[in-house]
Design a protein around this motif. Structure first.
Motif, short mmCIF file in Angstrom:
data_model
loop_
_atom_site.label_atom_id
_atom_site.label_comp_id
_atom_site.label_asym_id
_atom_site.label_seq_id
_atom_site.Cartn_x
_atom_site.Cartn_y
_atom_site.Cartn_z
N LEU A 122 -2.41 3.37 -0.97
CA LEU A 122 -1.33 4.21 -1.48
C LEU A 122 -1.82 5.60 -1.83
CD1 LEU A 122 1.59 4.54 -2.54
CD2 LEU A 122 0.76 3.67 -4.74
N LEU A 123 -2.93 5.68 -2.55
CA LEU A 123 -3.45 6.99 -2.96
C LEU A 123 -3.89 7.82 -1.76
CD1 LEU A 123 -5.54 5.93 -6.11
CD2 LEU A 123 -3.30 7.05 -6.05
N MET A 124 -4.56 7.17 -0.81
CA MET A 124 -5.05 7.91 0.35
C MET A 124 -3.89 8.35 1.25
SD MET A 124 -8.58 5.88 1.27
CE MET A 124 -9.14 7.15 2.38
N VAL A 125 -2.88 7.48 1.41
CA VAL A 125 -1.72 7.85 2.24
C VAL A 125 -0.96 9.00 1.59
CG1 VAL A 125 0.53 7.06 3.04
CG2 VAL A 125 -1.48 5.63 3.39
N LEU A 126 -0.73 8.89 0.27
CA LEU A 126 -0.04 9.97 -0.42
C LEU A 126 -0.83 11.28 -0.33
CD1 LEU A 126 1.32 8.18 -3.63
CD2 LEU A 126 2.62 8.95 -1.63
N GLY A 127 -2.15 11.17 -0.46
CA GLY A 127 -2.98 12.36 -0.34
C GLY A 127 -2.85 13.01 1.03
N SER A 256 3.44 11.93 12.39
CA SER A 256 2.37 11.47 11.50
C SER A 256 2.94 11.07 10.14
CB SER A 256 1.32 12.57 11.32
OG SER A 256 0.69 12.87 12.55
N PHE A 257 3.87 11.93 9.61
CA PHE A 257 4.44 11.63 8.30
C PHE A 257 5.24 10.32 8.35
CE2 PHE A 257 7.22 11.88 4.69
CZ PHE A 257 6.43 12.47 3.72
N SER A 258 5.97 10.11 9.44
CA SER A 258 6.74 8.86 9.59
C SER A 258 5.81 7.66 9.63
CB SER A 258 7.61 8.92 10.85
OG SER A 258 8.54 9.98 10.76
N MET A 259 4.67 7.80 10.31
CA MET A 259 3.71 6.69 10.36
C MET A 259 3.11 6.44 8.98
SD MET A 259 1.76 7.30 14.01
CE MET A 259 0.80 5.80 13.82
N TYR A 260 2.83 7.54 8.24
CA TYR A 260 2.33 7.37 6.88
C TYR A 260 3.35 6.66 6.00
CZ TYR A 260 -1.76 10.33 7.65
OH TYR A 260 -2.96 10.83 8.09
N LEU A 261 4.61 7.03 6.18
CA LEU A 261 5.66 6.37 5.41
C LEU A 261 5.72 4.88 5.74
CD1 LEU A 261 7.74 7.31 3.34
CD2 LEU A 261 9.42 7.49 5.18
N TRP A 266 2.91 -1.68 3.21
CA TRP A 266 1.91 -2.63 2.71
C TRP A 266 1.61 -2.43 1.23
CZ3 TRP A 266 -0.49 -6.68 1.63
CH2 TRP A 266 -1.76 -6.67 1.02
N PRO A 267 1.33 -1.21 0.75
CA PRO A 267 1.08 -1.06 -0.68
C PRO A 267 2.24 -1.53 -1.55
CG PRO A 267 0.32 0.89 0.47
CD PRO A 267 1.07 0.07 1.46
N MET A 268 3.48 -1.28 -1.08
CA MET A 268 4.64 -1.70 -1.87
C MET A 268 4.76 -3.22 -1.90
SD MET A 268 5.73 1.09 -3.02
CE MET A 268 4.00 1.58 -2.98
N PHE A 269 4.63 -3.84 -0.74
CA PHE A 269 4.68 -5.29 -0.72
C PHE A 269 3.50 -5.89 -1.47
CE2 PHE A 269 7.55 -4.95 3.04
CZ PHE A 269 8.58 -5.72 2.54
N ALA A 270 2.34 -5.24 -1.36
CA ALA A 270 1.16 -5.72 -2.08
C ALA A 270 1.40 -5.67 -3.58
CB ALA A 270 -0.06 -4.88 -1.71
N ALA A 271 2.09 -4.62 -4.04
CA ALA A 271 2.37 -4.51 -5.47
C ALA A 271 3.21 -5.69 -5.95
CB ALA A 271 3.08 -3.19 -5.76
N GLY A 272 4.25 -6.02 -5.18
CA GLY A 272 5.07 -7.17 -5.56
C GLY A 272 4.30 -8.47 -5.52
#
Length: 560
Positions: A122-127, A256-261, A266-272
């Motif tokens: 999540l942090l690296m993708v947002l970065g 690229s941004f769409s792929m990052y989105l 995974w991070p969102m599902f991982a959080a749940g």
């Protein structure tokens, strides 16, 4: 390794965007295109190798944690005294050792890896979205996320409650199954099979409903993630399309941004998933930790590694069970010299078994003291103390092994000749030879294939093989006939003459079992009512004499 996976994962969309822009600008073709595609393939191979490697490392650690927890739990149970088990259910303890520790193991393994991997990704993708593409798109994409965070907080609270209920329901089901299997013959004899089956169905249904409730709340994470990412996609595509139209953003950058989105899924599902596993693990740990921290009902703080030879002395011993109105033992004082035999008799509930439990340090007296060889029992280590005691309880317990293995349990290195010698002393040798497999005959769970008298005699043989300096028989001859009882007592007398340092305490309802004792003590309401030899008590004319006459008359009528 997880950092490496996250790094290669966020580099892939950037590389894809650069390739698309190169193709659109006609600056990338031939060998250059092949090189770029080869780099993408190398990223994929590196991710695969690293993922296999971290799974092997991290999962093995969580499995070791499970082994450690089960070992600690089992060791704690092994050190607890009878008072602890009077307050616990066997099925519940079994559920803790299996289902609950599994939940903790998953929280420490899968939840830890998913939490770290998801957070890092999540942090690296947002970065990369902010720095590598466009900060305006990133800001718009994050607008729905606070609502998802609120939904996660709300759902996790319900999962914790549902998981706690699910674990308790499973424990109740486990306890019912354990009790039913242990008492299956009683259920059949009373014709309670249908009633037991209905109760099992109710418990199984309740456990299933509780598990389903927990799963339904866990499933609520997915819609929250899906709605959030859908809203983010709509917002970013709207703004991104406008920026491309205005020439402020390239198609490759928007791709690229769409792929990052997409990688945020995974991070969102991982959080749940992490929250669900952690809440289930927390619920399991809340059930397990109190038992791991429960104080020992009998403390083992002794420093004496070996029992000193000498008399066994009880001085003013008093003991009262929790919740009982009166004491089980009250001001009991007596002395047993090495080589002597003490008989304990008295009405049911007079304190005979309690006195043996005090000697075994299964119960700690509230007043008075017990010394052996001039040293208080508390000064000896439990291992040293119990190594010198051979105990046969009222309910003889046999393990699911052969007869020989059960007898040799107290002395694993015993030879077959030693086992047979102990069996002869317990008057069970001839019975064993009648079985098709002899000493190798399996006794079944709890010795179910043997009669009550045979189980008692196998237990006596086991205690005699242990060669402790103090033999404790707690009404251990109640299931044998008088002829067998006489034979066993004769053998014990021979054993005592061969080993004059060995003492015995025999608690019995049948007075013939203690008639040869050096000292007979009559307990009534936890107090010593009479004491003396067999002849002295008969001459005294008290409870012992009247009970002796009654039992002799009963024996003569049975013989007639």
């Amino acid at each position: 390794m997880l950092f490496g996976v996250a790094l290669f994962t966020v580099l892939i969309p950037r590389k894809v965007g650069a390739i698309i822009d190169g193709l659109a600008a006609h600056t990338l073709a031939g060998r250059g295109l092949v090189t770029e595609l080869a780099i993408l393939l190398a990223y994929g191979v590196a991710i695969y190798i690293l993922r296999v490697s971290w799974r092997m490392r991290l999962y093995s650690a969580s499995y070791r944690l499970g082994v450690e927890l089960r070992t600690r739990f089992y060791a704690r149970l092994g050190r607890q005294g009878p008072a602890f088990y009077q307050q616990q259910r066997t099925g519940d303890l079994m559920a803790l050792a299996t289902n609950d520790i599994d939940a903790i193991e998953q929280a420490a393994g899968e939840a830890l890896l998913a939490g770290f991997d998801g957070t890092l990704t999540l942090l690296m993708v947002l970065g990369m979205m902010v720095v590598g593409v466009d900060w305006r798109l990133a800001a718009v994409a994050l607008l729905p996320f606070p609502l998802m965070a609120w939904a996660f907080w709300h759902i996790s609270g319900h999962i914790h409650t549902a998981s706690t209920d699910s674990l308790k329901r499973f424990a109740a089901l486990n306890d019912h199954v354990q009790e039913t299997l242990s008492g299956v013959r009683t259920l059949r004899a009373l014709g309670l099979e249908q009633r037991s089956s209905r109760h099992f169905g109710e418990l199984a249904g309740a456990a299933a409903r509780a598990s389903l409730t927990a799963q339904q709340w866990e499933a609520a994470y997915e819609p929250a993630v899906g709605l959030t990412l859908t809203a983010a996609s709509v917002l970013t595509l709207s703004l991104g399309g406008y920026l491309v139209w205005q020439g402020e953003l390239t198609i490759g950058a928007l791709t690229s941004f769409s792929m990052y989105l997409g990688q945020l899924i995974w991070p969102m599902f991982a959080a749940g998933w992490v929250l669900a596993l952690i809440e289930r693990g927390r619920a399991a740990l809340a059930r397990l930790q109190p038992l791991l921290d429960a104080p020992l009902t009998v403390e083992d703080h002794g420093s004496q590694p070996a029992v000193r030879p000498g008399p066994l002395e009880l001085r003013g011993v008093s003991f009262q069970y929790p919740g009982q109105a009166g004491p089980a033992l009250a001001d009991v004082s007596l002395t047993l010299q090495p080589g002597q035999t003490l008989g304990l008799v008295g009405p049911t509930g007079s304190g005979k078994s309690t006195l043996l439990r005090v000697l075994l340090r299964q119960a700690t007296p509230q007043a008075g003291s017990v010394c052996w060889g001039g040293v208080a029992l508390e000064e000896y280590t439990l291992a040293a103390l119990r190594a010198q005691m051979s105990w046969v309880p009222q309910e003889s317990f046999l393990f699911s092994a052969s007869i020989a293995d059960n007898i040799a349990l107290a002395k694993p290195g015993a030879s077959r000749a030693d086992v047979e010698r102990a069996a002869r002393l317990a008057a069970i040798h001839d019975d064993i030879l009648r079985f098709p497999q002899g000493y190798d005959t399996p006794v079944g769970e709890r010795g179910i294939t043997l009669s009550g008298g045979q189980r008692q005699r196998v237990a006596i043989a086991r205690s005699l093989l242990a060669e402790g300096s103090l033999l404790l028989l707690d009404d251990a001859l109640s299931a044998v006939d008088t002829g067998t009882e006489t034979a066993i007592l004769d053998h014990l007398e021979e054993l005592r003459r061969a080993h004059p340092e060995r003492s015995a305490i025999i608690a019995s309802h049948r007075l013939s079992g203690v008639a040869r004792a050096d000292l007979v003590v009559v307990l009534r309401d936890g107090r010593i009512a009479e004491a003396g030899t067999h002849d002295e008590l008969l001459a005294h004319g008290g409870w012992y004499a009247s009970q002796w006459r009654y039992q002799q008359l009963e024996a003569s009528l049975d013989a007639a």
